[in-house]
Scaffold this active site. Structure first.
Site, PDB file in Angstrom:
ATOM      1  N   TYR A  66      15.441 -19.707  20.786  1.00  0.00           N
ATOM      2  CA  TYR A  66      16.452 -19.593  19.727  1.00  0.00           C
ATOM      3  C   TYR A  66      17.530 -18.600  20.155  1.00  0.00           C
ATOM      4  O   TYR A  66      18.734 -18.877  20.082  1.00  0.00           O
ATOM      5  CB  TYR A  66      15.810 -19.148  18.405  1.00  0.00           C
ATOM      6  CG  TYR A  66      16.813 -18.646  17.392  1.00  0.00           C
ATOM      7  CD1 TYR A  66      17.676 -19.525  16.742  1.00  0.00           C
ATOM      8  CD2 TYR A  66      16.929 -17.275  17.107  1.00  0.00           C
ATOM      9  CE1 TYR A  66      18.617 -19.057  15.827  1.00  0.00           C
ATOM     10  CE2 TYR A  66      17.856 -16.803  16.195  1.00  0.00           C
ATOM     11  CZ  TYR A  66      18.700 -17.694  15.557  1.00  0.00           C
ATOM     12  OH  TYR A  66      19.632 -17.237  14.665  1.00  0.00           O
ATOM     13  N   LYS A 114      21.780 -18.909  20.994  1.00  0.00           N
ATOM     14  CA  LYS A 114      22.862 -18.080  20.432  1.00  0.00           C
ATOM     15  C   LYS A 114      23.678 -17.437  21.564  1.00  0.00           C
ATOM     16  O   LYS A 114      24.909 -17.344  21.483  1.00  0.00           O
ATOM     17  CB  LYS A 114      22.267 -16.994  19.522  1.00  0.00           C
ATOM     18  CG  LYS A 114      21.696 -17.534  18.224  1.00  0.00           C
ATOM     19  CD  LYS A 114      22.818 -17.911  17.272  1.00  0.00           C
ATOM     20  CE  LYS A 114      22.352 -18.731  16.111  1.00  0.00           C
ATOM     21  NZ  LYS A 114      23.419 -19.367  15.337  1.00  0.00           N
ATOM     22  N   SER A 157      23.978 -13.632  16.169  1.00  0.00           N
ATOM     23  CA  SER A 157      22.780 -12.923  15.728  1.00  0.00           C
ATOM     24  C   SER A 157      22.556 -11.691  16.579  1.00  0.00           C
ATOM     25  O   SER A 157      22.848 -11.700  17.793  1.00  0.00           O
ATOM     26  CB  SER A 157      21.577 -13.858  15.859  1.00  0.00           C
ATOM     27  OG  SER A 157      20.373 -13.132  15.692  1.00  0.00           O
TER      28      SER A 157
HETATM   29  P1  NAD Z   1      19.926 -22.305   6.944  1.00  0.00           P
HETATM   30  O1  NAD Z   1      18.903 -23.109   7.660  1.00  0.00           O
HETATM   31  O2  NAD Z   1      19.664 -21.938   5.531  1.00  0.00           O
HETATM   32  O3  NAD Z   1      21.345 -23.012   7.022  1.00  0.00           O
HETATM   33  C1  NAD Z   1      21.735 -23.813   8.114  1.00  0.00           C
HETATM   34  C2  NAD Z   1      22.311 -25.104   7.561  1.00  0.00           C
HETATM   35  O4  NAD Z   1      22.705 -25.916   8.662  1.00  0.00           O
HETATM   36  C3  NAD Z   1      21.292 -25.913   6.756  1.00  0.00           C
HETATM   37  O5  NAD Z   1      21.862 -26.267   5.517  1.00  0.00           O
HETATM   38  C4  NAD Z   1      21.025 -27.146   7.614  1.00  0.00           C
HETATM   39  O6  NAD Z   1      20.759 -28.297   6.821  1.00  0.00           O
HETATM   40  C5  NAD Z   1      22.315 -27.247   8.407  1.00  0.00           C
HETATM   41  N1  NAD Z   1      22.186 -27.902   9.714  1.00  0.00           N
HETATM   42  C6  NAD Z   1      21.310 -27.616  10.709  1.00  0.00           C
HETATM   43  N2  NAD Z   1      21.506 -28.430  11.756  1.00  0.00           N
HETATM   44  C7  NAD Z   1      22.547 -29.248  11.428  1.00  0.00           C
HETATM   45  C8  NAD Z   1      23.230 -30.293  12.106  1.00  0.00           C
HETATM   46  N3  NAD Z   1      22.853 -30.702  13.329  1.00  0.00           N
HETATM   47  N4  NAD Z   1      24.262 -30.896  11.482  1.00  0.00           N
HETATM   48  C9  NAD Z   1      24.638 -30.505  10.240  1.00  0.00           C
HETATM   49  N5  NAD Z   1      24.025 -29.535   9.550  1.00  0.00           N
HETATM   50  C10 NAD Z   1      22.991 -28.903  10.137  1.00  0.00           C
HETATM   51  O7  NAD Z   1      20.170 -20.973   7.838  1.00  0.00           O
HETATM   52  P2  NAD Z   1      20.989 -19.671   7.480  1.00  0.00           P
HETATM   53  O8  NAD Z   1      20.030 -18.558   7.288  1.00  0.00           O
HETATM   54  O9  NAD Z   1      21.999 -19.955   6.428  1.00  0.00           O
HETATM   55  O10 NAD Z   1      21.704 -19.408   8.879  1.00  0.00           O
HETATM   56  C11 NAD Z   1      23.015 -19.864   9.141  1.00  0.00           C
HETATM   57  C12 NAD Z   1      23.391 -19.482  10.556  1.00  0.00           C
HETATM   58  O11 NAD Z   1      23.251 -18.077  10.731  1.00  0.00           O
HETATM   59  C13 NAD Z   1      22.501 -20.127  11.632  1.00  0.00           C
HETATM   60  O12 NAD Z   1      23.302 -20.490  12.719  1.00  0.00           O
HETATM   61  C14 NAD Z   1      21.553 -19.003  12.021  1.00  0.00           C
HETATM   62  O13 NAD Z   1      21.097 -19.141  13.343  1.00  0.00           O
HETATM   63  C15 NAD Z   1      22.453 -17.773  11.861  1.00  0.00           C
HETATM   64  N6  NAD Z   1      21.688 -16.546  11.614  1.00  0.00           N
HETATM   65  C16 NAD Z   1      20.839 -16.482  10.559  1.00  0.00           C
HETATM   66  C17 NAD Z   1      20.071 -15.326  10.371  1.00  0.00           C
HETATM   67  C18 NAD Z   1      19.087 -15.236   9.221  1.00  0.00           C
HETATM   68  O14 NAD Z   1      18.210 -14.377   9.271  1.00  0.00           O
HETATM   69  N7  NAD Z   1      19.196 -16.055   8.187  1.00  0.00           N
HETATM   70  C19 NAD Z   1      20.203 -14.238  11.242  1.00  0.00           C
HETATM   71  C20 NAD Z   1      21.117 -14.331  12.297  1.00  0.00           C
HETATM   72  C21 NAD Z   1      21.867 -15.502  12.470  1.00  0.00           C
HETATM   73  N1  UFG Z   2       7.027  -8.636   9.277  1.00  0.00           N
HETATM   74  C1  UFG Z   2       5.749  -8.374   8.811  1.00  0.00           C
HETATM   75  N2  UFG Z   2       5.086  -9.387   8.174  1.00  0.00           N
HETATM   76  C2  UFG Z   2       5.620 -10.624   7.994  1.00  0.00           C
HETATM   77  C3  UFG Z   2       6.928 -10.875   8.472  1.00  0.00           C
HETATM   78  C4  UFG Z   2       7.601  -9.864   9.124  1.00  0.00           C
HETATM   79  O1  UFG Z   2       5.225  -7.274   8.963  1.00  0.00           O
HETATM   80  O2  UFG Z   2       4.942 -11.498   7.414  1.00  0.00           O
HETATM   81  C5  UFG Z   2       7.773  -7.541   9.938  1.00  0.00           C
HETATM   82  C6  UFG Z   2       8.161  -7.837  11.388  1.00  0.00           C
HETATM   83  O3  UFG Z   2       7.119  -7.461  12.255  1.00  0.00           O
HETATM   84  C7  UFG Z   2       9.433  -6.985  11.525  1.00  0.00           C
HETATM   85  C8  UFG Z   2      10.062  -7.029  10.135  1.00  0.00           C
HETATM   86  O4  UFG Z   2       9.003  -7.388   9.238  1.00  0.00           O
HETATM   87  O5  UFG Z   2       9.083  -5.652  11.816  1.00  0.00           O
HETATM   88  C9  UFG Z   2      11.182  -8.040   9.987  1.00  0.00           C
HETATM   89  O6  UFG Z   2      10.712  -9.325  10.428  1.00  0.00           O
HETATM   90  P1  UFG Z   2      11.561 -10.670  10.163  1.00  0.00           P
HETATM   91  O7  UFG Z   2      10.744 -11.796  10.699  1.00  0.00           O
HETATM   92  O8  UFG Z   2      11.982 -10.720   8.735  1.00  0.00           O
HETATM   93  O9  UFG Z   2      12.881 -10.426  11.002  1.00  0.00           O
HETATM   94  P2  UFG Z   2      13.086 -10.191  12.569  1.00  0.00           P
HETATM   95  O10 UFG Z   2      13.860  -8.917  12.703  1.00  0.00           O
HETATM   96  O11 UFG Z   2      11.834 -10.307  13.313  1.00  0.00           O
HETATM   97  O12 UFG Z   2      13.945 -11.455  12.968  1.00  0.00           O
HETATM   98  C10 UFG Z   2      15.253 -11.649  12.421  1.00  0.00           C
HETATM   99  C11 UFG Z   2      15.582 -13.135  12.339  1.00  0.00           C
HETATM  100  C12 UFG Z   2      15.674 -13.723  13.726  1.00  0.00           C
HETATM  101  C13 UFG Z   2      16.612 -12.925  14.566  1.00  0.00           C
HETATM  102  C14 UFG Z   2      16.215 -11.458  14.557  1.00  0.00           C
HETATM  103  C15 UFG Z   2      17.189 -10.580  15.310  1.00  0.00           C
HETATM  104  O13 UFG Z   2      14.582 -13.825  11.625  1.00  0.00           O
HETATM  105  O14 UFG Z   2      16.187 -15.020  13.617  1.00  0.00           O
HETATM  106  O15 UFG Z   2      16.166 -10.977  13.215  1.00  0.00           O
HETATM  107  O16 UFG Z   2      18.418 -10.674  14.723  1.00  0.00           O
HETATM  108  F1  UFG Z   2      16.546 -13.385  15.830  1.00  0.00           F
END
Ligand code: NAD
Ligand code: UFG
Length: 336
Positions: free
Chosen positions: A148, A152, A124
């Site tokens: 969190y 990572k 991330s």
């Molecule tokens: P998500 O929650 O939709 O998917 C994660 C999946 O992992 C889920 O299906 C959950 O059931 C499964 N899971 C969690 N813990 C588990 C365990 N102990 N054993 C088996 N399965 C398990 O999340 P996502 O948005 O698809 O994110 C996937 C990965 O990408 C995560 O590692 C997240 O940290 C990373 N990531 C996501 C974002 C984002 O904004 N979505 C941004 C940066 C990084």
């Molecule tokens: N925001 C609002 N209102 C809301 C939600 C978000 O104004 O209800 C704004 C936030 O202040 C930010 C932007 O929208 O300026 C994006 O916010 P998100 O929560 O969608 O995303 P972030 O960039 O804060 O966080 C994301 C992931 C995190 C990750 C981070 C850095 O959710 O898991 O990017 O990669 F850590």
């Protein structure tokens, strides 16, 4: 190739599964369904025309993982499983360390046991902490600002140590910026449980009439319109990035970090406007105080992904909004 996707039933994993199945890979989804639903399996099959193998199990069970890796002759693991809510991680840090860090240790033990040395990790952009310069390249100093983010960062450090200890490992940490959007079919997408924390799913539910209005967290940032700027990337572009990384990894031993972003930042108000246009719905909003821990702007330098993987994001903001709207508005509760 035989690939196992931990967390493969989740938001990003399910889109990656579709792309890999369509490219002819043998895909095993390994997920405990703690943040996903079994219906996703049939939806993946409906899109890809092939049903992936599904194993309902926890990554913290090294035994179950070892059995799955052996049984399906897995060659590469894509590791998505993890908990991802920043706010929740500050309330329950132990759960986050146990699941994300502990779960990864267990996965690495199972991979060592079975001789698999090829791993794509869901990293991330949160590991860059408060940006010291923009756009963020992979050489930017690393720093985590919440539990969190620390999980990572710990995982990345663990993977670098592992790679230094054994040159046979091939590892890539893909540092995602802000994944949004859905598959064009509207069958799979992001479905957060409860009230969304992230911007795009929140806006979508306001447009659908399920939430009254968006709170814009701060309009006094040093950005063009005062609201926060982020690098939103279409989840299908992200999925194609994983495909590219999978092929690239074969010839690249070591542990590598690569940004997956577009390089383009959009403000909260630009997102509201684009979503209202794509959905042809109003998105009412009010200006609220800044959210603790937020940065003004965060966007990628995506050059390494292009140079190394030959990948760059193809889909623009209208597509990100339209696909999200298609997914949300086709759910019974989203028809408004
Ligand atoms: P998500 O929650 O939709 O998917 C994660 C999946 O992992 C889920 O299906 C959950 O059931 C499964 N899971 C969690 N813990 C588990 C365990 N102990 N054993 C088996 N399965 C398990 O999340 P996502 O948005 O698809 O994110 C996937 C990965 O990408 C995560 O590692 C997240 O940290 C990373 N990531 C996501 C974002 C984002 O904004 N979505 C941004 C940066 C990084
Ligand atoms: N925001 C609002 N209102 C809301 C939600 C978000 O104004 O209800 C704004 C936030 O202040 C930010 C932007 O929208 O300026 C994006 O916010 P998100 O929560 O969608 O995303 P972030 O960039 O804060 O966080 C994301 C992931 C995190 C990750 C981070 C850095 O959710 O898991 O990017 O990669 F850590």
């Amino acid at each position: 190739m035989n690939v196992l996707l931990t967390g493969g039933m989740g938001y990003i994993g399910s889109h990656v599964a579709v792309v890999l199945l369509q490219a002819g890979h043998h895909v095993v989804l390994y997920d405990n369904l703690c943040n996903s639903e079994i219906e996703t399996l049939a939806r993946i099959e409906q899109i890809a025309g092939v049903r992936p193998t599904f194993i309902q199990a926890d990554i913290r069970s090294a035994k179950a993982l070892t059995d799955a890796l052996k049984h399906h002759a897995i060659e590469t693991v894509l590791h998505f499983a993890g908990l991802k809510a920043v706010g929740e991680s500050a309330i329950n840090p132990v759960d986050y360390y146990a699941n994300n860090v502990g779960g990864t240790v267990s996965l690495l033990e199972a991979m060592r046991e079975t001789g698999i040395r090829s791993l794509v990790f869901s990293g991330s952009a949160t590991v860059y902490g408060e940006p010291q310069y923009l756009p963020l390249d992979e050489a930017h100093p690393l720093c985590a600002t919440n539990p969190y983010g620390r999980t990572k960062l710990h995982i990345e450090e663990m993977l670098r140590d592992l790679s230094a200890s054994d040159p046979l490992w091939r590892i890539v940490c893909l540092r995602y910026f802000n994944p949004v959007g859905a598959h064009e079919s509207g069958l799979i997408g992001e479905k957060p449980v409860g009230t969304p924390n992230n911007l795009m799913p929140y806006i979508a539910r306001v447009a659908a009439g399920e939430l009254k209005e968006l709170s814009v967290f701060g309009n006094d940032y040093p950005t063009p319109d005062g609201t926060g700027v982020r690098d939103y990337i279409h989840v299908m572009d992200l999925a194609e990035g994983h495909m590219a990384a999978l092929g690239w990894l074969t010839g690249h031993p070591g542990c590598h970090a690569i940004n997956l972003g577009t390089g383009q930042g959009y403000s909260v108000l630009e997102m509201v406007k684009a979503f209202a246009s794509a959905s042809e719905r109003d998105v009412p909003y009010q200006i609220a105080p800044r959210r603790a821990g937020d940065v003004a702007a965060c966007y990628a330098n995506p050059e390494k992904a292009l140079k190394e993987l030959g990948w760059q994001a193809q889909r623009g903001l209208p597509d990100m909004c339209a696909s999200t709207w298609k997914f949300v508005s086709s759910r019974p509760e989203g028809r408004g």
